[in-house]
Design a protein around this motif. Structure first.
Motif, PDB file in Angstrom:
ATOM      1  N   ARG A 154      -5.043  13.328   2.094  1.00 14.60           N
ATOM      2  CA  ARG A 154      -3.765  12.020   1.950  1.00 14.60           C
ATOM      3  C   ARG A 154      -3.067  12.466   3.217  1.00 14.60           C
ATOM      4  NH1 ARG A 154      -5.836   7.935  -1.644  1.00 14.60           N
ATOM      5  NH2 ARG A 154      -4.497   6.457   0.170  1.00 14.60           N
ATOM      6  N   PHE A 155      -2.886  12.336   4.172  1.00 20.77           N
ATOM      7  CA  PHE A 155      -1.870  12.096   5.252  1.00 20.77           C
ATOM      8  C   PHE A 155      -1.022  10.867   5.749  1.00 20.77           C
ATOM      9  CE2 PHE A 155      -4.236  15.857   6.297  1.00 20.77           C
ATOM     10  CZ  PHE A 155      -3.793  16.483   5.904  1.00 20.77           C
ATOM     11  N   CYS A 156      -0.019  10.962   6.739  1.00 19.55           N
ATOM     12  CA  CYS A 156      -0.030   9.612   6.900  1.00 19.55           C
ATOM     13  C   CYS A 156       0.328   9.276   8.646  1.00 19.55           C
ATOM     14  CB  CYS A 156       1.734  10.012   7.180  1.00 19.55           C
ATOM     15  SG  CYS A 156       2.367  11.624   7.770  1.00 19.55           S
ATOM     16  N   PHE A 157      -0.166   8.009   9.285  1.00 15.51           N
ATOM     17  CA  PHE A 157      -0.217   8.279  10.504  1.00 15.51           C
ATOM     18  C   PHE A 157       0.081   8.999  11.236  1.00 15.51           C
ATOM     19  CE2 PHE A 157      -0.394   6.101  14.038  1.00 15.51           C
ATOM     20  CZ  PHE A 157      -1.642   5.468  14.359  1.00 15.51           C
ATOM     21  N   ASP A 158       1.106   9.747  11.697  1.00 18.23           N
ATOM     22  CA  ASP A 158       1.068  10.831  12.881  1.00 18.23           C
ATOM     23  C   ASP A 158       0.511  12.443  12.171  1.00 18.23           C
ATOM     24  OD1 ASP A 158       2.825   9.501  14.462  1.00 18.23           O
ATOM     25  OD2 ASP A 158       4.548   9.568  12.834  1.00 18.23           O
ATOM     26  N   HIS A 159       0.544  12.338  11.028  1.00 19.70           N
ATOM     27  CA  HIS A 159       0.068  13.979  10.307  1.00 19.70           C
ATOM     28  C   HIS A 159      -1.388  13.471  10.775  1.00 19.70           C
ATOM     29  CE1 HIS A 159       3.717  14.970   9.030  1.00 19.70           C
ATOM     30  NE2 HIS A 159       3.677  15.832   9.806  1.00 19.70           N
ATOM     31  N   VAL A 160      -2.584  12.502  10.439  1.00 21.75           N
ATOM     32  CA  VAL A 160      -3.961  12.640  10.011  1.00 21.75           C
ATOM     33  C   VAL A 160      -4.442  12.346  11.519  1.00 21.75           C
ATOM     34  CG1 VAL A 160      -4.470   9.948  10.248  1.00 21.75           C
ATOM     35  CG2 VAL A 160      -5.267  11.174   9.258  1.00 21.75           C
ATOM     36  N   ARG A 161      -3.661  12.231  12.637  1.00 21.18           N
ATOM     37  CA  ARG A 161      -3.670  12.351  13.859  1.00 21.18           C
ATOM     38  C   ARG A 161      -3.406  13.770  14.518  1.00 21.18           C
ATOM     39  NH1 ARG A 161      -0.292   7.654  17.505  1.00 21.18           N
ATOM     40  NH2 ARG A 161      -1.237   9.076  19.293  1.00 21.18           N
ATOM     41  N   GLU A 162      -2.621  14.416  13.485  1.00 23.07           N
ATOM     42  CA  GLU A 162      -2.395  15.682  14.412  1.00 23.07           C
ATOM     43  C   GLU A 162      -3.714  16.604  13.443  1.00 23.07           C
ATOM     44  OE1 GLU A 162      -0.573  18.233  15.962  1.00 23.07           O
ATOM     45  OE2 GLU A 162       0.334  16.879  15.774  1.00 23.07           O
ATOM     46  N   TYR A 163      -4.583  15.451  12.493  1.00 18.77           N
ATOM     47  CA  TYR A 163      -5.164  16.844  12.227  1.00 18.77           C
ATOM     48  C   TYR A 163      -6.259  16.294  12.160  1.00 18.77           C
ATOM     49  CZ  TYR A 163      -8.549  17.896   7.713  1.00 18.77           C
ATOM     50  OH  TYR A 163      -9.279  18.411   7.066  1.00 18.77           O
ATOM     51  N   ASN A 164      -6.544  15.421  12.706  1.00 18.40           N
ATOM     52  CA  ASN A 164      -8.268  14.966  13.770  1.00 18.40           C
ATOM     53  C   ASN A 164      -8.704  15.387  14.487  1.00 18.40           C
ATOM     54  OD1 ASN A 164      -9.398  13.469  11.318  1.00 18.40           O
ATOM     55  ND2 ASN A 164      -8.099  11.661  12.254  1.00 18.40           N
ATOM     56  N   LYS A 165      -7.003  15.869  15.716  1.00 24.82           N
ATOM     57  CA  LYS A 165      -7.338  16.371  16.365  1.00 24.82           C
ATOM     58  C   LYS A 165      -7.549  18.055  16.468  1.00 24.82           C
ATOM     59  CE  LYS A 165      -3.041  14.113  18.677  1.00 24.82           C
ATOM     60  NZ  LYS A 165      -1.895  14.253  19.486  1.00 24.82           N
ATOM     61  N   GLY A 166      -7.756  17.883  15.576  1.00 24.92           N
ATOM     62  CA  GLY A 166      -8.496  20.055  15.459  1.00 24.92           C
ATOM     63  C   GLY A 166      -9.014  20.637  14.111  1.00 24.92           C
ATOM     64  N   VAL A 215       1.395  -1.002   0.319  1.00 21.66           N
ATOM     65  CA  VAL A 215       0.134  -0.165  -0.067  1.00 21.66           C
ATOM     66  C   VAL A 215       1.087   1.202  -0.138  1.00 21.66           C
ATOM     67  CG1 VAL A 215      -1.277   1.254   1.236  1.00 21.66           C
ATOM     68  CG2 VAL A 215      -1.783  -1.387   1.353  1.00 21.66           C
ATOM     69  N   LYS A 216       1.764   1.171   1.074  1.00 23.52           N
ATOM     70  CA  LYS A 216       3.108   2.204   0.891  1.00 23.52           C
ATOM     71  C   LYS A 216       3.577   2.791  -0.102  1.00 23.52           C
ATOM     72  CE  LYS A 216       3.787   1.663   5.696  1.00 23.52           C
ATOM     73  NZ  LYS A 216       5.001   1.872   6.564  1.00 23.52           N
ATOM     74  N   SER A 217       3.768   1.701  -1.049  1.00 26.73           N
ATOM     75  CA  SER A 217       4.668   1.698  -2.282  1.00 26.73           C
ATOM     76  C   SER A 217       4.126   2.767  -3.170  1.00 26.73           C
ATOM     77  CB  SER A 217       4.909   0.517  -2.892  1.00 26.73           C
ATOM     78  OG  SER A 217       3.887  -0.142  -3.112  1.00 26.73           O
ATOM     79  N   HIS A 218       2.189   2.287  -3.576  1.00 25.27           N
ATOM     80  CA  HIS A 218       1.705   2.972  -4.709  1.00 25.27           C
ATOM     81  C   HIS A 218       0.291   4.173  -3.649  1.00 25.27           C
ATOM     82  CE1 HIS A 218       1.803  -0.226  -7.136  1.00 25.27           C
ATOM     83  NE2 HIS A 218       1.863  -1.261  -5.993  1.00 25.27           N
ATOM     84  N   ALA A 219       0.837   4.499  -2.643  1.00 28.71           N
ATOM     85  CA  ALA A 219       0.675   5.756  -2.165  1.00 28.71           C
ATOM     86  C   ALA A 219       1.433   7.079  -2.535  1.00 28.71           C
ATOM     87  CB  ALA A 219       0.133   5.488  -0.577  1.00 28.71           C
ATOM     88  N   PRO A 220       0.208   8.493  -2.851  1.00 30.14           N
ATOM     89  CA  PRO A 220       0.710   9.650  -2.812  1.00 30.14           C
ATOM     90  C   PRO A 220       1.613   9.989  -1.863  1.00 30.14           C
ATOM     91  CG  PRO A 220      -1.220   9.442  -2.721  1.00 30.14           C
ATOM     92  CD  PRO A 220      -1.273   8.112  -2.477  1.00 30.14           C
ATOM     93  N   LEU A 221       2.014  10.886  -1.828  1.00 27.54           N
ATOM     94  CA  LEU A 221       2.613  11.813  -0.315  1.00 27.54           C
ATOM     95  C   LEU A 221       1.549  12.597   0.305  1.00 27.54           C
ATOM     96  CD1 LEU A 221       5.875  13.303  -2.566  1.00 27.54           C
ATOM     97  CD2 LEU A 221       6.546  10.706  -0.831  1.00 27.54           C
ATOM     98  N   CYS A 222       2.236  12.146   1.509  1.00 25.73           N
ATOM     99  CA  CYS A 222       2.119  12.572   2.952  1.00 25.73           C
ATOM    100  C   CYS A 222       1.015  14.613   2.236  1.00 25.73           C
ATOM    101  CB  CYS A 222       2.597  13.138   3.792  1.00 25.73           C
ATOM    102  SG  CYS A 222       1.536  13.961   5.630  1.00 25.73           S
ATOM    103  N   GLN A 223       0.159  15.139   2.731  1.00 30.26           N
ATOM    104  CA  GLN A 223      -0.091  16.491   1.863  1.00 30.26           C
ATOM    105  C   GLN A 223       0.327  17.320   2.695  1.00 30.26           C
ATOM    106  OE1 GLN A 223      -4.187  15.496   0.126  1.00 30.26           O
ATOM    107  NE2 GLN A 223      -3.162  16.548  -1.144  1.00 30.26           N
ATOM    108  N   TRP A 224       0.996  17.085   4.129  1.00 35.09           N
ATOM    109  CA  TRP A 224       1.633  17.638   5.367  1.00 35.09           C
ATOM    110  C   TRP A 224       2.658  18.496   5.032  1.00 35.09           C
ATOM    111  CZ3 TRP A 224      -1.666  17.949   9.824  1.00 35.09           C
ATOM    112  CH2 TRP A 224      -0.900  18.852  10.985  1.00 35.09           C
ATOM    113  N   ASP A 225       2.552  19.731   4.771  1.00 35.42           N
ATOM    114  CA  ASP A 225       3.723  20.303   4.595  1.00 35.42           C
ATOM    115  C   ASP A 225       5.337  20.292   4.734  1.00 35.42           C
ATOM    116  OD1 ASP A 225       2.272  22.379   3.006  1.00 35.42           O
ATOM    117  OD2 ASP A 225       2.582  24.005   4.908  1.00 35.42           O
TER     118      ASP A 225
END
Length: 202
Positions: free
Chosen positions: A53-65, A21-31
């Motif tokens: 589309r975010f990586c695991f750490d940044h999707v958690r950060e996004y969902n908090k706010g 999945v990671k090999s076909h996923a786009p890059l994380c959209q977090w700056d």
């Protein structure tokens, strides 16, 4: 010695599904993030169906706010929540008469209480009761409680409440100067009223 023994070809390593999945996923959209964006996060209100589309750490950060209702007035939020109860579909009043509305609460009390059943009426006689309504016979404890209040079995709920208030005012320790005999009578009145209330008579 051979560089590859004969058992080397028989070794199988199970592939990692997340690596695929990671090999076909786009890059994380977090700056500034170079991780694969394996997790989707909603863009926001009025853009349903669109995702970041975010990586695991940044999707958690996004969902908090994340706040779906940010920038919306309290009245609009309340209306949205009310409409969500019916899936945002229109509703109509029941029956052929549009102005007739059903009562929001069928019973004023919980149906498990005895008072609910004593207050049920059958004004149009759909259940086939014959003749005049039957007089309710007081049980021994109820009869004794009515006698304590100075009432008979035909007393209504309002009669019981009125008599209770009258006796409490008369026998309350503050009203009678601390008379011990009146204090015992006051205790009996309280107990009698509690029995009648639990029986659903008032």
């Amino acid at each position: 010695m051979k560089p590859y023994p004969k058992y080397f070809d028989k070794i199988r390593v199970r592939p990692d599904p997340e690596a695929e999945v990671k090999s076909h996923a786009p890059l994380c959209q977090w700056d500034g993030c170079k991780q694969p964006g394996t997790h989707k996060a909603p863009v926001g209100r009025m853009r349903e169906g669109e995702y970041f589309r975010f990586c695991f750490d940044h999707v958690r950060e996004y969902n908090k706010g994340f706040n779906y209702f940010s920038g919306l007035a309290d009245g609009d939020i309340a209306r949205f929540q009310k409409e969500a109860l019916t899936g945002h579909r229109p509703t109509w009043t029941m029956g052929s008469n549009g102005s007739a509305r059903s009562a929001p609460d069928f019973a004023q009390q919980r149906s498990g209480r005895a008072g609910y059943y004593s207050r049920m009426r059958d004004p149009h006689n759909p259940f086939g009761a014959q003749g005049a309504p039957r007089q309710r016979k007081a049980k021994p404890l109820e009869a004794k409680a009515l006698e304590t209040l100075g009432l008979d079995s035909r007393a209504t709920g309002s009669d019981i409440k009125a008599r209770y208030k009258e006796l409490v005012k008369r026998h309350h320790p503050d009203a009678n100067g601390g008379d011990r005999g009146s204090e015992d009578r006051f205790r009996d009145v309280l107990q009698a009223y509690r029995v009648l209330k639990q029986a659903g008579l008032c």
